[in-house]
Motif scaffolding. Structure first.
Motif, PDB file in Angstrom:
ATOM      1  N   GLN A  53       0.826  -1.211   0.000  1.00 28.15           N
ATOM      2  CA  GLN A  53       0.000   0.000   0.000  1.00 28.15           C
ATOM      3  C   GLN A  53       0.858   1.258   0.000  1.00 28.15           C
ATOM      4  O   GLN A  53       0.537   2.233  -0.690  1.00 28.15           O
ATOM      5  CB  GLN A  53      -0.925  -0.004   1.209  1.00 28.15           C
ATOM      6  N   CYS A  70      -5.829  -2.692 -13.012  1.00 31.63           N
ATOM      7  CA  CYS A  70      -6.643  -3.905 -13.070  1.00 31.63           C
ATOM      8  C   CYS A  70      -6.752  -4.327 -14.526  1.00 31.63           C
ATOM      9  O   CYS A  70      -7.515  -3.754 -15.297  1.00 31.63           O
ATOM     10  CB  CYS A  70      -8.021  -3.655 -12.465  1.00 31.63           C
ATOM     11  N   HIS A  79      -8.654   1.509 -13.767  1.00 28.11           N
ATOM     12  CA  HIS A  79      -8.687   1.530 -12.310  1.00 28.11           C
ATOM     13  C   HIS A  79      -7.626   0.574 -11.791  1.00 28.11           C
ATOM     14  O   HIS A  79      -6.993  -0.130 -12.556  1.00 28.11           O
ATOM     15  CB  HIS A  79     -10.083   1.189 -11.776  1.00 28.11           C
ATOM     16  N   ARG A  82      -6.403  -3.064  -5.281  1.00 33.98           N
ATOM     17  CA  ARG A  82      -6.146  -2.643  -3.907  1.00 33.98           C
ATOM     18  C   ARG A  82      -5.809  -3.856  -3.067  1.00 33.98           C
ATOM     19  O   ARG A  82      -6.269  -4.963  -3.347  1.00 33.98           O
ATOM     20  CB  ARG A  82      -7.376  -1.962  -3.306  1.00 33.98           C
ATOM     21  N   GLU A  84      -6.202  -6.110   0.097  1.00 35.96           N
ATOM     22  CA  GLU A  84      -7.139  -6.459   1.161  1.00 35.96           C
ATOM     23  C   GLU A  84      -6.613  -7.679   1.874  1.00 35.96           C
ATOM     24  O   GLU A  84      -6.028  -8.553   1.227  1.00 35.96           O
ATOM     25  CB  GLU A  84      -8.530  -6.741   0.586  1.00 35.96           C
ATOM     26  N   CYS A  95      -9.824  -6.134  -7.182  1.00 34.15           N
ATOM     27  CA  CYS A  95     -10.291  -5.087  -8.090  1.00 34.15           C
ATOM     28  C   CYS A  95     -11.055  -4.036  -7.286  1.00 34.15           C
ATOM     29  O   CYS A  95     -11.974  -4.372  -6.543  1.00 34.15           O
ATOM     30  CB  CYS A  95     -11.200  -5.687  -9.165  1.00 34.15           C
ATOM     31  N   GLU A  96     -10.675  -2.761  -7.451  1.00 31.26           N
ATOM     32  CA  GLU A  96     -11.331  -1.714  -6.681  1.00 31.26           C
ATOM     33  C   GLU A  96     -12.757  -1.455  -7.168  1.00 31.26           C
ATOM     34  O   GLU A  96     -13.563  -0.914  -6.425  1.00 31.26           O
ATOM     35  CB  GLU A  96     -10.514  -0.429  -6.675  1.00 31.26           C
ATOM     36  N   LYS A  97     -13.084  -1.859  -8.372  1.00 30.14           N
ATOM     37  CA  LYS A  97     -14.445  -1.658  -8.905  1.00 30.14           C
ATOM     38  C   LYS A  97     -15.393  -2.785  -8.522  1.00 30.14           C
ATOM     39  O   LYS A  97     -16.504  -2.548  -8.081  1.00 30.14           O
ATOM     40  CB  LYS A  97     -14.404  -1.543 -10.434  1.00 30.14           C
TER      41      LYS A  97
END
Length: 108
Positions: A53, A70, A79, A82, A84, A95-97
């Motif tokens: 991060q 992505c 985008h 991220r 997690e 995928c952040e989306k």
């Protein structure tokens, strides 16, 4: 700490971003995370995700752009992935989306 560095470096390389400037960013973030682990030794299990991060944020701030993007997604708008969980063991790129897992850290 070196294992965490290796995971992030592997993912930088997977997206052809294992260039000197990005590795310098990685090493600077690693140096700061060493202090963090010294202050909170129990946090050592979480350092890989935190390091990823840190590098992600610093590369964006430095104008390199979003990393990692992505690529599996069919979204028209670019985008990024991220990490997690934000603070936990076994970090993975998501995928952040869509929120779908893409790969464990170090396996892009």
């Amino acid at each position: 700490m070196l294992a965490a560095r290796a995971l992030v470096l592997r993912d930088l390389g997977a997206r052809r971003l294992d260039v000197a400037a990005a590795v310098d960013v990685l090493d600077a973030a690693l140096s700061e995370r060493r202090w963090w682990v010294e202050q909170w030794p129990e946090g050592a299990a979480f350092v890989a995700g935190q390091l990823a991060q840190d590098v992600q944020d610093r590369l964006l701030d430095a104008g390199v752009g979003r990393w990692p993007s992505c690529t599996p997604c069919t979204e028209d708008e670019p985008h990024e992935l991220r990490i997690e969980p934000d603070l936990g063991p076994d970090p993975q790129w998501v995928c952040e989306k869509t929120g779908r897992p893409v790969a464990p850290l170090g396996a892009l």
